[in-house]
Write a protein that holds these residues in place. Sequence first.
Motif, short mmCIF file in Angstrom:
data_model
loop_
_atom_site.label_atom_id
_atom_site.label_comp_id
_atom_site.label_asym_id
_atom_site.label_seq_id
_atom_site.Cartn_x
_atom_site.Cartn_y
_atom_site.Cartn_z
N GLN A 299 31.32 43.96 36.60
CA GLN A 299 30.40 42.84 36.53
C GLN A 299 28.95 43.25 36.72
OE1 GLN A 299 31.54 39.69 35.76
NE2 GLN A 299 33.44 40.83 35.43
N ARG A 300 28.61 44.50 36.45
CA ARG A 300 27.23 44.97 36.63
C ARG A 300 26.30 44.24 35.67
NH1 ARG A 300 26.09 51.33 36.61
NH2 ARG A 300 26.99 51.10 38.71
N VAL A 301 25.19 43.74 36.19
CA VAL A 301 24.23 43.00 35.37
C VAL A 301 23.69 43.91 34.27
CG1 VAL A 301 22.00 41.81 35.35
CG2 VAL A 301 23.58 41.49 37.26
N GLY A 302 23.77 43.45 33.02
CA GLY A 302 23.31 44.22 31.88
C GLY A 302 24.30 45.25 31.38
N GLN A 303 25.43 45.37 32.08
CA GLN A 303 26.43 46.37 31.68
C GLN A 303 27.81 45.87 32.07
OE1 GLN A 303 25.76 50.20 33.48
NE2 GLN A 303 26.90 51.33 31.92
N ARG A 304 28.14 44.67 31.62
CA ARG A 304 29.40 44.05 32.01
C ARG A 304 30.54 44.51 31.12
NH1 ARG A 304 28.28 39.98 35.61
NH2 ARG A 304 26.23 39.01 35.47
N GLY A 305 31.71 44.63 31.75
CA GLY A 305 32.92 44.86 30.99
C GLY A 305 33.63 43.54 30.75
N LEU A 306 34.86 43.61 30.26
CA LEU A 306 35.62 42.40 30.04
C LEU A 306 36.11 41.84 31.37
CD1 LEU A 306 37.75 43.41 26.91
CD2 LEU A 306 35.71 41.96 26.99
N PRO A 307 36.22 40.50 31.47
CA PRO A 307 36.59 39.87 32.75
C PRO A 307 38.10 39.78 32.95
CG PRO A 307 35.97 38.18 31.17
CD PRO A 307 35.77 39.50 30.47
N PHE A 308 38.68 40.77 33.56
CA PHE A 308 40.11 40.80 33.84
C PHE A 308 40.42 40.14 35.18
CE2 PHE A 308 39.79 44.28 30.83
CZ PHE A 308 40.97 44.19 30.11
N PHE A 309 41.64 39.61 35.29
CA PHE A 309 42.17 39.28 36.60
C PHE A 309 43.37 40.19 36.85
CE2 PHE A 309 44.86 36.47 33.99
CZ PHE A 309 46.12 36.72 34.51
N MET A 310 43.75 40.31 38.12
CA MET A 310 44.88 41.15 38.50
C MET A 310 45.72 40.41 39.53
SD MET A 310 44.83 44.43 40.99
CE MET A 310 46.34 44.92 41.81
N MET A 311 47.03 40.55 39.43
CA MET A 311 47.96 40.02 40.44
C MET A 311 49.04 41.06 40.70
SD MET A 311 48.54 36.11 39.07
CE MET A 311 49.47 35.59 40.52
N ARG A 312 49.54 41.06 41.95
CA ARG A 312 50.69 41.89 42.28
C ARG A 312 51.76 41.00 42.88
NH1 ARG A 312 50.28 46.61 46.68
NH2 ARG A 312 50.53 44.82 48.08
N ILE A 313 52.97 41.09 42.34
CA ILE A 313 54.07 40.22 42.78
C ILE A 313 55.28 41.06 43.15
CG2 ILE A 313 53.27 38.30 41.34
CD1 ILE A 313 55.49 38.98 39.36
N ASP A 314 56.16 40.46 43.96
CA ASP A 314 57.43 41.11 44.28
C ASP A 314 58.55 40.40 43.52
OD1 ASP A 314 58.02 38.77 45.66
OD2 ASP A 314 57.65 39.65 47.64
N ARG A 315 59.79 40.83 43.74
CA ARG A 315 60.91 40.27 42.99
C ARG A 315 61.14 38.79 43.29
NH1 ARG A 315 64.49 43.22 40.07
NH2 ARG A 315 64.25 45.49 40.08
N ALA A 316 60.70 38.34 44.45
CA ALA A 316 60.86 36.93 44.80
C ALA A 316 59.75 36.07 44.19
CB ALA A 316 60.85 36.76 46.33
N GLY A 317 58.84 36.68 43.46
CA GLY A 317 57.74 35.93 42.86
C GLY A 317 56.59 35.68 43.81
N GLN A 318 56.63 36.29 45.00
CA GLN A 318 55.53 36.12 45.95
C GLN A 318 54.34 36.97 45.52
OE1 GLN A 318 57.58 35.51 50.20
NE2 GLN A 318 58.23 37.40 49.19
#
Length: 459
Positions: A299-318
Motif C-alpha cells: 500500500q505504499r503511496v505512489g507504488q501500490r500493488g493489488l489489494p489482497f486479503f489473507m485468511m488462515r483457517i483450520d479444519r473446523a473452519g475457525q
Amino acid sequence: MADQSLFAGPAIRRLRKREGMTQASTAARLEISPSYLNLIERNQRPVSARVMMRLVEQFDFDPRSLRADEAIGGVDGLARRFADERFADLGIDRDELQEFLASSPQVASAFARLYDNAGPAGGAADPLAASRAEVERWRNHFADLDSEAEAMADEMRLSRGDIGIALADRLRERHQLSVRILPREVLPDSLRRLDLHARQVQLSEMLSIPSRNFQLAMQLAQLEFADGIQAVASGARFDDEAARGLFARHLQGYVAAALIMPYGRFLRACEATGYDLPVLERRFGVSFEQLAHRLTTLQRVGQRGLPFFMMRIDRAGQVSKTLAGGSTARFVDSIQTCPLWDAHRAFDRAGELQVQFVALDDAGEREGGWLTMARTVEGAGAPGEAQFVVALGIEAVLADQLAQARGVSLRSGDAQPIGPGCARCHREACSQRSLPPAGRKLAFDRSRRGVTPFEFERS
C-alpha cells in the motif's frame, strides 16, 4: 477504479468549519459558486479533480483524509460490527450503513471504537480483536518500517545473494551472535531462542529453510528496529497491554517480511510475473504463508500493488489469522467460514492451489465477487502435527492481471455463492446450512419441507 465519482461532502464541511469560514468565502477560494459548494457538502455533487487541486493548494488538504472511513474498514467494517447479535433485531442493511458512514464518518468511527473496546456480545474486550483492528486502521502498511527494512535489505544484498547467509552474517558482525540449529529435544517448545550468555540465536531443527530465514529476520527486527516498532505500538490506543504486545509482535513479523521481500524488488517481481504465486515463492525463498502476508502490505503511496486479503483457517473452519490490507472483503471479518468455499477442499489436496470465483451473500452482482486462492500450510512442529489452509483473495475486477486467473470464468453468474458462516449468513434455501441466522425469526410450514431445516421469515 479511477473513474469512480468521489463524494466527500462531510469531509469538506468539516474542513470549512475547522477554518471558521462560510460557504461563500470557501467557495471563493475554491473558485466555484456557493450553490455548487452547498451541493458538494450535501453529497449531491462529486468533487472534481480541479476542486480537489484547489483544496490541496488553498488549505494544505491531504486527499487521503477522504478515505478516513477505511480506518474502520469502510462499510464492510461497519457491517461486520453491526452483524453482532445485539443489533440483529434492528434489521440494519448496507444502504443504511452507507448513508451513516457518508453523512457522519466521525460518529461512525466513534461507534467502531466503542464497539472494538467493548468486545463481542457477552464477553470482555478481546486483545486479539483489538490488535487486528489496529492493523486494519493502518491498512497493514507501515511506511517507515518498510522503507528502513528495504534499505537494510539493499545493503545486505550488495555482496551476498543468499538471504539466509546475509542475515546470519549481519547477526554475527553487528551483534556478535552466532546461529545454531538445535535438536527438537533441546528446544521442545520453542522455534527460536536468544541465548545472550552463549551469544547464540538458537533455532529448532524442525524449521524449514524459509522459516529459519524468517526467524532470523524476526531476531534482527527485535534488535535493530526496536525503537521504530515501539514508536508505532506506543501510539496505538489499547486498553489492554496484551493487545499492544500482539500488535508489536505483528510489527516484528512485518519487518521480517520486508527484509526478505524488499518492497520495490518484490512489487516489480509481482507485476512482471502476474503475481504468479509459485514463482514468487521460489524467487524469494519464502513459504506460501509468508508470501500471503507480504501481498497484503503493498500500500505504499505512489507504488501500490493489488489489494489482497489473507485468511488462515483450520479444519473446523475457525479463522486464526486475517489480514485485509487494502481489500474490502467482508468475509475477512468472519470468525467462521462457509463450507461451500473451496478453501476447505484444500485440506484433502495438500499442496494443491484451489482457485475459485466466489460471491458473498447478495454482493455478487454489485461487487463483482472475489477470486480466492487457497493452499495447505503446516504449523510449527513436526510435519503433519498441525495443518492449516491459507487463502488469498482479490476483487474479481482486478483478477484478470493474475497468473492464477487464467482459465477461470469471472462472469458474475459463474460465481459460487458463499456466506460469512451460517450464523451470520442470510442466504435462503441453502442445503448446506447448519445453523439458523442470528436475529431472524424462524418460519414453519406444515405443508412442505424445505431443503434446509432452518427456514426463516424474509426481512
